[in-house]
Design an enzyme around this catalytic site. Sequence first.
Site, short mmCIF file in Angstrom:
data_model
loop_
_atom_site.label_atom_id
_atom_site.label_comp_id
_atom_site.label_asym_id
_atom_site.label_seq_id
_atom_site.Cartn_x
_atom_site.Cartn_y
_atom_site.Cartn_z
N MET A 251 -12.21 5.08 -1.29
CA MET A 251 -12.88 5.46 -0.05
C MET A 251 -13.56 6.81 -0.26
O MET A 251 -13.16 7.83 0.28
CB MET A 251 -11.87 5.48 1.10
CG MET A 251 -11.44 4.09 1.53
SD MET A 251 -10.05 4.10 2.70
CE MET A 251 -8.68 3.94 1.55
N ASP B 230 -6.98 -5.86 4.46
CA ASP B 230 -6.25 -4.60 4.50
C ASP B 230 -6.40 -3.96 5.87
O ASP B 230 -7.52 -3.70 6.31
CB ASP B 230 -6.81 -3.67 3.41
CG ASP B 230 -6.16 -2.30 3.40
OD1 ASP B 230 -5.14 -2.12 4.07
OD2 ASP B 230 -6.70 -1.41 2.71
N GLY B 231 -5.27 -3.71 6.52
CA GLY B 231 -5.28 -2.99 7.79
C GLY B 231 -4.49 -3.70 8.87
O GLY B 231 -4.88 -4.77 9.32
N HIS C 151 -1.52 -1.23 -4.03
CA HIS C 151 -2.79 -0.82 -3.45
C HIS C 151 -2.74 0.69 -3.25
O HIS C 151 -1.89 1.21 -2.52
CB HIS C 151 -2.99 -1.53 -2.10
CG HIS C 151 -4.34 -1.37 -1.51
ND1 HIS C 151 -5.39 -2.20 -1.81
CD2 HIS C 151 -4.82 -0.46 -0.62
CE1 HIS C 151 -6.46 -1.83 -1.13
NE2 HIS C 151 -6.14 -0.77 -0.40
N MET D 249 -11.84 -5.20 5.35
CA MET D 249 -11.05 -4.24 6.11
C MET D 249 -10.82 -4.79 7.52
O MET D 249 -11.76 -5.22 8.19
CB MET D 249 -11.76 -2.89 6.19
CG MET D 249 -11.88 -2.17 4.85
SD MET D 249 -10.28 -1.82 4.09
CE MET D 249 -9.52 -0.76 5.33
N ASP E 157 -4.72 3.97 -1.99
CA ASP E 157 -5.83 4.44 -1.15
C ASP E 157 -6.27 5.83 -1.58
O ASP E 157 -5.51 6.80 -1.46
CB ASP E 157 -5.41 4.46 0.32
CG ASP E 157 -5.29 3.05 0.90
OD1 ASP E 157 -6.22 2.27 0.70
OD2 ASP E 157 -4.27 2.77 1.55
N SER F 199 2.49 0.15 6.38
CA SER F 199 3.60 0.54 7.25
C SER F 199 4.56 -0.61 7.52
O SER F 199 5.76 -0.38 7.74
CB SER F 199 3.06 1.10 8.57
OG SER F 199 2.18 0.20 9.20
N MET G 211 -8.90 8.75 -0.82
CA MET G 211 -9.80 9.21 0.25
C MET G 211 -10.27 10.63 -0.06
O MET G 211 -9.49 11.46 -0.53
CB MET G 211 -9.08 9.18 1.59
CG MET G 211 -8.43 7.85 1.93
SD MET G 211 -7.60 7.90 3.54
CE MET G 211 -6.65 6.37 3.46
N HIS H 143 -8.42 1.70 -4.12
CA HIS H 143 -9.38 1.52 -3.04
C HIS H 143 -10.10 2.84 -2.88
O HIS H 143 -9.57 3.79 -2.29
CB HIS H 143 -8.62 1.11 -1.78
CG HIS H 143 -9.48 0.88 -0.59
ND1 HIS H 143 -8.96 0.59 0.65
CD2 HIS H 143 -10.83 0.89 -0.42
CE1 HIS H 143 -9.94 0.45 1.52
NE2 HIS H 143 -11.09 0.64 0.89
N SER I 30 0.84 -1.19 0.00
CA SER I 30 0.00 0.00 0.00
C SER I 30 0.88 1.24 0.00
O SER I 30 1.64 1.49 0.94
CB SER I 30 -0.92 0.01 1.23
OG SER I 30 -1.73 1.15 1.23
#
Length: 214
Positions: A67, A174-175, A32, A136, A34, A197, A36, A65, A7
């Site tokens: 969001m 994911d997460g 991936h 998630m 993200d 991370s 937002m 993704h 990610s």
Amino acid sequence: MVLISPSIISSKLAELGEQIKQSEAAHADMFHLDVMDGHFVPNLTMGPDMVKAIRSVATVPLEVHLMLERPDKYWKKFSNAGADIFLIHYESMCNIRETFKEIENSGKKFGIVINPDTPFSKIEQYLDGAHIVLVMSVYPGFSGQSFIEMSLNNVKEARKFIDKNGLNTMIEIDGGINDVTGKKALDAGANILVSASYIYGGNIAERIEKLRSL
């Protein structure tokens, strides 16, 4: 088979091109991204121009993704920027069936996403034809959150449903994914590990290999 989707949200922006190359050298299967909007989640991230820049460097598929409150209004912009797979939240405000049909007609792939507190049963009707179901394991919006154990129930339910109905849908999680939580997710039935991370907070090649070997 385990697929690894680093990610980009946790990469170092000043070194993004080089970190993408390092990830691909370590055989990352996709990236991936993200997206937002500051409404559906309390954060703002990349737009189509950022995706276009990543596409100019990356050679593997890009999954976005979305969001967003209204992903149906924006997915085409990301498609034109070079995205390959569109992950849309069940909790969003769009007409999911119509949006998936549009994406499929464009020749691109799509997937359905659920938050940790959304029961898997809510999305069973959307899995036929879906490339991915994304579970998630944190509440979307920020990187670096702790893994939510109860999300594994959705992974298990998804695995049962997909196997029972003979679907080809991949299960992504994911997460908070690292070498410990990733193993739990794979044991529950996941196919694709998204990690932010953990991968970009250490040696990229070593971290990707560690996840792949779980």
